[in-house]
Design an enzyme around this catalytic site. Structure first.
Site, short mmCIF file in Angstrom:
data_model
loop_
_atom_site.label_atom_id
_atom_site.label_comp_id
_atom_site.label_asym_id
_atom_site.label_seq_id
_atom_site.Cartn_x
_atom_site.Cartn_y
_atom_site.Cartn_z
N ASP A 41 -41.84 17.88 -16.51
CA ASP A 41 -40.60 16.82 -16.56
C ASP A 41 -41.70 15.10 -15.93
O ASP A 41 -40.82 14.39 -15.90
CB ASP A 41 -39.95 16.95 -15.20
CG ASP A 41 -40.62 17.38 -13.80
OD1 ASP A 41 -42.62 17.75 -13.85
OD2 ASP A 41 -40.72 18.11 -12.64
N SER A 42 -43.10 14.95 -15.83
CA SER A 42 -43.49 14.01 -16.08
C SER A 42 -42.97 12.98 -17.04
O SER A 42 -43.75 11.61 -16.94
CB SER A 42 -44.80 14.08 -16.14
OG SER A 42 -45.36 14.54 -16.35
N ASP A 80 -40.66 22.33 -18.11
CA ASP A 80 -40.05 22.71 -16.86
C ASP A 80 -39.19 22.73 -16.54
O ASP A 80 -38.33 22.11 -17.16
CB ASP A 80 -41.26 20.45 -16.65
CG ASP A 80 -42.05 20.99 -15.20
OD1 ASP A 80 -42.69 22.28 -15.49
OD2 ASP A 80 -42.70 20.10 -15.58
N GLU A 112 -41.12 25.08 -9.65
CA GLU A 112 -41.88 24.13 -8.26
C GLU A 112 -41.94 25.17 -7.01
O GLU A 112 -40.30 25.51 -7.44
CB GLU A 112 -42.04 22.80 -8.28
CG GLU A 112 -42.38 21.95 -8.85
CD GLU A 112 -42.19 20.36 -8.66
OE1 GLU A 112 -42.43 20.10 -7.83
OE2 GLU A 112 -42.43 19.65 -9.62
N GLU A 178 -51.86 21.86 -7.99
CA GLU A 178 -52.20 20.96 -8.12
C GLU A 178 -52.98 19.94 -6.49
O GLU A 178 -51.96 20.32 -6.06
CB GLU A 178 -50.44 20.17 -8.57
CG GLU A 178 -50.94 19.15 -8.50
CD GLU A 178 -49.94 17.78 -8.98
OE1 GLU A 178 -49.58 16.76 -9.21
OE2 GLU A 178 -49.06 18.41 -9.56
#
Length: 273
Positions: A41-42, A80, A112, A178
């Site tokens: 999703d970045s 994602d 996430e 991360e």
């Protein structure tokens, strides 16, 4: 083709090579070298100019997921789940994960969150949706964290360790770690049974992932500590654009090699603007 089972069994073996990509041409380039290609999703920040990942939609992830899947024959494609598409309930997560998988052809989804997401991961895994988990710094929680600071320092390390253990026990086939201290990443990697994939974590992780645009130096204004630039494409691209602009203004381009005469010749393949 690499499967989620292959990734899950890579614990303690040759490190997994993972990169994030969003387009068909880049996916084709990565396929021969990567075990996992993540459609992150970045994409919202890298390609769409958004200030964070929070504005990314399910439709955007499907669009880029399809593009990447068309370029991959070997690597495992993971997509994602964007913010707001899975947090409400396990049932919501399943509906949207099923749509992602059906419409993109990806083999797994990534979401996430740690302990609070364990029930959702268990629900998805029991229904045939392979899940890659993501703990530590979770960018979709940027407003909760108050920024993109390192997570898991000091006593907070216990929280991150519990999160990793919870998602692994719930059925995640791999866990992204991360932006956590190296010592914590080593500890988590040794404690959980599934592979860890580090980004700003530790060499001891079972794999590594970066955004390919960062690794290639496609941007000049984003240089996080955890990224090693293997190229400086932005600088090379700027030189090329400047040279093109100079040639156009000086009428050096196009030349005779780039234009068409009055006599029919071979049919040229190409595309317009």
């Amino acid at each position: 083709m690499i499967t989620t089972s292959y990734v899950a069994q890579a614990k303690g073996r040759t490190p997994l090579v993972c990169l994030t990509a969003y387009t068909t041409p880049m996916a084709k380039l990565l396929d021969a070298h990567c075990d996992v290609v993540l459609v992150g999703d970045s994409v919202g920040m890298v390609l769409h100019g958004l200030p964070s990942t929070l504005g990314v939609t399910l439709d955007m992830m499907i669009l880029h997921g399809r593009a990447v899947r068309r370029g991959v024959e070997r690597a495992l494609v993971v997509v994602d789940m964007p913010f707001g598409s899975y947090e409400e309930s396990p049932e919501q997560a399943f509906r949207n994960a099923a749509r992602l998988m059906a419409e993109t052809g990806c083999a797994a989804v990534k979401l996430e969150g740690g302990e609070p997401m364990a029930g959702t991961i268990r629900f998805l895994a029991a229904r045939g949706v392979p899940v890659m988990a993501h703990v530590g710094l979770t960018p979709q929680s940027v407003n909760t964290f108050g920024g993109y600071a390192v997570q898991g320092r000091g006593e907070d390390g216990e929280r991150v360790a519990r999160d990793a253990a919870a998602v692994a026990e719930a059925g995640a086939f791999a866990v992204v770690l991360e932006k956590v201290p190296e010592s914590l990443a080593r500890r988590v990697t040794s404690e959980i049974a599934v592979p860890t994939i580090g980004i700003g974590a530790s060499q001891a992780c079972d794999g590594q992932i970066l955004v390919v645009d960062d690794m290639l130096g496609a941007f000049t204004d984003f240089r996080p500590k955890f990224v090693h630039r293997y190229a400086e494409l932005s600088a090379e691209a700027e030189k090329a654009v400047a040279a093109y602009a100079a040639d156009v203004r000086a009428r050096r381009f196009p030349t005779a090699d780039h234009v068409f005469g009055d006599t029919p010749g071979a049919v040229a393949r190409g595309r317009g603007a």
